[in-house]
Design an enzyme around this catalytic site. Structure first.
Site, PDB file in Angstrom:
ATOM      1  N   HIS A 252      49.697  35.212  41.705  1.00 32.54           N
ATOM      2  CA  HIS A 252      49.382  36.643  41.643  1.00 32.54           C
ATOM      3  C   HIS A 252      49.780  37.233  40.303  1.00 32.54           C
ATOM      4  O   HIS A 252      49.068  38.073  39.746  1.00 32.54           O
ATOM      5  CB  HIS A 252      50.081  37.383  42.789  1.00 32.54           C
ATOM      6  CG  HIS A 252      49.300  37.400  44.049  1.00 32.54           C
ATOM      7  ND1 HIS A 252      48.669  38.526  44.532  1.00 32.54           N
ATOM      8  CD2 HIS A 252      49.024  36.416  44.935  1.00 32.54           C
ATOM      9  CE1 HIS A 252      48.037  38.242  45.668  1.00 32.54           C
ATOM     10  NE2 HIS A 252      48.240  36.964  45.927  1.00 32.54           N
ATOM     11  N   ASP A 253      50.917  36.813  39.789  1.00 29.20           N
ATOM     12  CA  ASP A 253      51.350  37.347  38.503  1.00 29.20           C
ATOM     13  C   ASP A 253      50.359  36.993  37.404  1.00 29.20           C
ATOM     14  O   ASP A 253      49.919  37.851  36.648  1.00 29.20           O
ATOM     15  CB  ASP A 253      52.739  36.798  38.156  1.00 29.20           C
ATOM     16  CG  ASP A 253      53.275  37.397  36.870  1.00 29.20           C
ATOM     17  OD1 ASP A 253      53.239  38.634  36.742  1.00 29.20           O
ATOM     18  OD2 ASP A 253      53.713  36.629  35.993  1.00 29.20           O
TER      19      ASP A 253
ATOM     20  N   VAL B 164      46.708  38.822  37.428  1.00 26.95           N
ATOM     21  CA  VAL B 164      46.530  40.269  37.279  1.00 26.95           C
ATOM     22  C   VAL B 164      46.557  40.682  35.805  1.00 26.95           C
ATOM     23  O   VAL B 164      45.535  41.052  35.238  1.00 26.95           O
ATOM     24  CB  VAL B 164      47.588  41.035  38.094  1.00 26.95           C
ATOM     25  CG1 VAL B 164      47.411  42.549  37.903  1.00 26.95           C
ATOM     26  CG2 VAL B 164      47.442  40.696  39.575  1.00 26.95           C
TER      27      VAL B 164
ATOM     28  N   GLY C 260      48.024  38.555  33.386  1.00 22.37           N
ATOM     29  CA  GLY C 260      48.534  37.382  32.707  1.00 22.37           C
ATOM     30  C   GLY C 260      49.943  37.087  33.197  1.00 22.37           C
ATOM     31  O   GLY C 260      50.547  37.886  33.915  1.00 22.37           O
TER      32      GLY C 260
ATOM     33  N   ASP D 188      53.165  37.493  33.017  1.00 30.30           N
ATOM     34  CA  ASP D 188      54.123  38.359  32.319  1.00 30.30           C
ATOM     35  C   ASP D 188      55.158  38.971  33.254  1.00 30.30           C
ATOM     36  O   ASP D 188      55.891  39.888  32.864  1.00 30.30           O
ATOM     37  CB  ASP D 188      53.380  39.475  31.585  1.00 30.30           C
ATOM     38  CG  ASP D 188      52.704  40.466  32.535  1.00 30.30           C
ATOM     39  OD1 ASP D 188      52.579  40.159  33.747  1.00 30.30           O
ATOM     40  OD2 ASP D 188      52.304  41.549  32.071  1.00 30.30           O
TER      41      ASP D 188
ATOM     42  N   SER E 187      54.805  40.947  35.646  1.00 32.70           N
ATOM     43  CA  SER E 187      54.532  42.332  36.047  1.00 32.70           C
ATOM     44  C   SER E 187      54.504  42.488  37.567  1.00 32.70           C
ATOM     45  O   SER E 187      54.714  43.589  38.090  1.00 32.70           O
ATOM     46  CB  SER E 187      53.219  42.824  35.438  1.00 32.70           C
ATOM     47  OG  SER E 187      52.142  41.955  35.781  1.00 32.70           O
TER      48      SER E 187
ATOM     49  N   PRO F 106      41.314  37.256  43.569  1.00 32.82           N
ATOM     50  CA  PRO F 106      40.139  36.892  44.366  1.00 32.82           C
ATOM     51  C   PRO F 106      40.356  37.179  45.841  1.00 32.82           C
ATOM     52  O   PRO F 106      41.443  36.952  46.387  1.00 32.82           O
ATOM     53  CB  PRO F 106      39.989  35.390  44.107  1.00 32.82           C
ATOM     54  CG  PRO F 106      41.340  34.932  43.648  1.00 32.82           C
ATOM     55  CD  PRO F 106      41.946  36.088  42.922  1.00 32.82           C
TER      56      PRO F 106
ATOM     57  N   HIS G 268      46.699  26.230  49.377  1.00 33.15           N
ATOM     58  CA  HIS G 268      46.544  26.747  50.736  1.00 33.15           C
ATOM     59  C   HIS G 268      46.929  25.710  51.787  1.00 33.15           C
ATOM     60  O   HIS G 268      46.728  25.923  52.973  1.00 33.15           O
ATOM     61  CB  HIS G 268      45.106  27.224  50.973  1.00 33.15           C
ATOM     62  CG  HIS G 268      44.775  28.507  50.291  1.00 33.15           C
ATOM     63  ND1 HIS G 268      43.504  29.040  50.251  1.00 33.15           N
ATOM     64  CD2 HIS G 268      45.562  29.377  49.600  1.00 33.15           C
ATOM     65  CE1 HIS G 268      43.521  30.171  49.569  1.00 33.15           C
ATOM     66  NE2 HIS G 268      44.756  30.397  49.165  1.00 33.15           N
TER      67      HIS G 268
ATOM     68  N   THR H 139      49.089  20.172  60.086  1.00 34.66           N
ATOM     69  CA  THR H 139      50.304  19.402  59.801  1.00 34.66           C
ATOM     70  C   THR H 139      51.403  20.374  59.375  1.00 34.66           C
ATOM     71  O   THR H 139      51.292  21.580  59.599  1.00 34.66           O
ATOM     72  CB  THR H 139      50.050  18.337  58.726  1.00 34.66           C
ATOM     73  OG1 THR H 139      49.560  18.981  57.539  1.00 34.66           O
ATOM     74  CG2 THR H 139      49.020  17.316  59.198  1.00 34.66           C
TER      75      THR H 139
END
Length: 334
Positions: free
Chosen positions: A77-78, A81, A83, A85, A87, A172, A202, A254
């Site tokens: 996620h970082d 969004v 790059g 960084d 944030s 996404p 996942h 599993t």
């Protein structure tokens, strides 16, 4: 889902192959340029940095095995969004109430603060939170996935801006179709191979039922295994029924806390949660990549670590850009 006609399949394959060629050329151009990141960046300034992150991360995961997926998801996620960084870690303030962490519920913020505190005790003001996220994701692959230890380049600096709206614009959606996913990854300099390989994350972690309810109600998505869907419906109530939004494991086949190539076997069997997961079976190219990843764990692990390192270089701040935060959840005052 109805099978596509041979004409549409042909067009799809042609479009995808054009994208693959373009992505390959783009990757070749990018790789020829010198990376702004360095291996062993803290070798002199903080020799114990990576070992400290590794030890604390391993301890956190040993105490709570679900935290491995939390660290990996924070890193993704970082990077996607603004790059890589850090944030994603910034708390809201009176001047900015709509930060990234307000856009979607993620776990692991307190754990990252724990790692940062341990690093600060060894080398105050030297190691960025952005690098800590990268190291923790790498160490998660080793601890939760049994990966051989591998190097993660560093030298990232921390951003000072965090934006709620940019999460919505860049992360996404689990309902994305394949071309949407390809386009989304391409904007970040990642190609279709990276998309398939990184989707293997996942294989562990959790999600809310609301992210997959569209495949269950009002009727079950025909690409989903019927028995698997029936099991999900015993946990996930129909929207509007008042049953809430329970949390479910990404991998219900599993161990849900192990990063592995099991995801690809689940995918081929129709036992994955998201529309975006199942989309990887929609072209011969991506389906073959899925099958190969399912059959060859060692190759997938090697490709995953390469893709993870590549993802970790998205829009990084280096040199004098950004800052090294003292606390990961707060921007240093001027």
């Amino acid at each position: 889902m109805a099978m596509p006609t041979s004409t549409s399949t042909c067009k799809q394959a042609t479009l995808l192959m054009a994208f693959v060629v373009a992505a390959a050329l783009s990757t070749a151009t990018t790789s020829s340029a010198q990376s702004p990141l360095q291996y062993n960046f803290y070798g002199t300034s903080c020799p114990l940095a990576e070992a400290t992150v590794r030890n604390v991360t391993a301890g956190i995961i040993a105490n709570d095995p679900t935290m491995g997926a939390a660290f990996m998801r924070l890193f993704f996620h970082d990077c996607f969004v603004r790059g890589c960084d850090a944030s994603i870690l910034i708390d809201p303030t009176s001047s900015n109430t709509q930060v990234e962490k307000k856009a979607i519920a993620l776990r692991g913020y307190a754990a990252v603060n724990t790692i940062k505190a341990a690093v600060e005790a060894v080398c105050p003001g030297v190691v960025s939170c952005a690098d800590i996220l990268a190291f923790a994701a790498r160490d998660t692959a080793v601890v939760s996935g049994g990966f051989p230890t591998f190097d993660m380049p560093s030298g990232r600096r921390d951003g000072t801006v965090s934006s709620f709206i940019e999460v919505l614009q860049n992360i996404p959606s689990p309902t994305f179709k394949l071309q949407d996913l390809i386009n989304n990854f391409a904007k970040k300099g990642l190609n279709v191979d990276d998309l398939v390989i990184l989707s293997g994350a996942h294989s562990f972690g959790q999600a809310h039922c609301s992210f997959c309810n569209g495949r269950l109600y009002p009727t079950v998505d025909p690409t989903m295994d019927g028995t698997y869907a029936a099991g999900l419906k015993t946990v996930c109530p129909a929207p509007g029924s008042g049953g809430g939004d329970p949390v479910i494991d990404n991998n219900r086949v599993t161990d849900p806390n192990v990063l592995s190539n099991q995801y690809y076997s689940n995918l081929m069997a129709g036992k994955v949660l998201f529309v975006s997961d199942q989309q990887l079976m929609n072209t011969s190219y991506t389906a073959a990549k899925v099958a190969n990843s399912s059959a060859d764990a060692a190759t997938w692990m090697s490709q995953f670590q390469t893709a993870l390192v590549k993802m970790g270089s998205i829009q990084v701040l280096t040199g004098t850009a950004g800052q090294v935060r003292k606390y990961c959840n707060v921007v240093n005052s001027s």
